[in-house]
Design an enzyme around this catalytic site. Structure first.
Site, PDB file in Angstrom:
ATOM      1  N   ASP A  23      32.625  34.709  36.097  1.00 36.53           N
ATOM      2  CA  ASP A  23      32.415  36.140  35.863  1.00 36.53           C
ATOM      3  C   ASP A  23      30.944  36.415  35.550  1.00 36.53           C
ATOM      4  O   ASP A  23      30.247  35.550  35.020  1.00 36.53           O
ATOM      5  CB  ASP A  23      33.313  36.581  34.687  1.00 36.53           C
ATOM      6  CG  ASP A  23      33.456  38.089  34.613  1.00 36.53           C
ATOM      7  OD1 ASP A  23      33.076  38.789  35.569  1.00 36.53           O
ATOM      8  OD2 ASP A  23      33.957  38.576  33.581  1.00 36.53           O
ATOM      9  N   ASN A  76      40.767  42.918  42.901  1.00 33.04           N
ATOM     10  CA  ASN A  76      39.387  43.061  43.394  1.00 33.04           C
ATOM     11  C   ASN A  76      39.277  43.876  44.688  1.00 33.04           C
ATOM     12  O   ASN A  76      38.175  44.290  45.069  1.00 33.04           O
ATOM     13  CB  ASN A  76      38.727  41.685  43.599  1.00 33.04           C
ATOM     14  CG  ASN A  76      38.314  41.019  42.301  1.00 33.04           C
ATOM     15  OD1 ASN A  76      38.250  39.800  42.209  1.00 33.04           O
ATOM     16  ND2 ASN A  76      38.033  41.814  41.267  1.00 33.04           N
TER      17      ASN A  76
END
Ligand code: FPP
Length: 261
Positions: free
Chosen positions: A38, A86
């Site tokens: 991330d 996503n």
């Protein structure tokens, strides 16, 4: 997994002061390390760059982590690259990521051959753009006979979707008379997940400081040790990886019981 000590020594050659061969116990390595990569977007933003530059820079961290995992003799390295959520990102970013996955995989396939790494995918990869799917399929086929570390890439993966899919598959087996409901146990469910046959992660690393699971390996992480670092994924390197493993080795895993290691 076998460790090549000569190569491992070379791997440590330029280690920073806090890292040495002596402070990582090679006989207590995690079998399976999983990573939520991330912070690519924030890494790029901090440099005034487009988010896509963060993802591109993240590929180098991934390559370094795969190589480090091989050197350290891990059985499985898994990484969260693209979630079922996503798809909500801009079409530009989604297309860019799908293209990056495909081009990176083609480019890195020789590395998998060199290190005998077997590729697996976690998630519904059949729903990916055809070009990406084709490259993934090629990667699967070309590494199917490899007997070294397993590298599992989670793409179009969601933990809840995975458990829902497993339930459906189990119900089908019951309907067809192959499975008796009385015989359903935790192993039955584990076997029907994308990770079927893999050990659960011993250690979960999340970069960029966020303290959440983001729908990742909800079933499999039940007893994993968590390690969160503020470092953005593109800045994460093999020393950060070793720091995470060292932290893991200080933990007292009880699996709900009371006994010490
Ligand atoms: C999270 O950062 C990262 C991703 C969603 C993509 C990860 C992909 C790579 C590192 C490229 C890897 C390539 C292959 C072949 C797997 P973010 O965009 O969520 O960052 P932010 O939270 O700072 O916005």
């Amino acid at each position: 997994m076998q460790i090549d000590t000569e190569k491992l020594k070379a791997f440590y050659a330029d280690a920073p002061d806090d890292i040495s061969l002596d402070n990582i116990a090679l006989d207590r390595m995690p079998c399976h390390v999983s990573i939520i990569m991330d912070g690519n977007g924030r890494w790029a933003k901090a440099r005034g760059l487009d988010r896509s530059e963060g993802h591109k820079a993240g590929v180098a961290s991934l390559r370094e982590t795969v190589t480090a995992s091989v050197r350290l003799g891990l059985d499985v390295l898994s990484v969260y690259a693209f979630s079922t959520e996503n798809w909500r990102r801009s079409q530009y970013e989604v297309n860019m990521l799908m293209h990056l996955f495909a081009t990176t995989l083609v480019k890195e396939l020789p590395l998998f051959h060199e290190h005998n790494v077997q590729l697996k995918f976690l998630g519904d990869i059949e729903k990916l753009p055809i070009e990406t799917y084709k490259v993934f399929k090629r990667g699967l086929d070309e590494t199917a006979d490899h007997t070294g570390m397993i590298f599992a890439l989670a793409v179009n993966y969601g933990g809840r979707a995975e458990i829902t899919r497993a339930c459906r598959r189990i119900v089908q087996e019951v309907h067809s008379g192959k499975l008796n409901p009385e015989d359903i146990d935790e192993d039955t469910i584990s076997a029907e997940l994308y990770t079927g046959g893999l050990p659960d992660p011993d250690l979960l690393i999340r970069t960029s400081g966020e303290m959440r699971l983001s729908n990742y390996l909800l079933w499999q992480l039940a007893y994993s040790e968590f390690y969160v670092t503020d470092t953005y994924w593109p800045d994460f390197n093999k020393w950060d990886f070793l720091r995470a493993i060292r932290a893991y080795q200080t933990r007292n895993r009880r699996f709900g019981g009371v006994e010490n290691r």
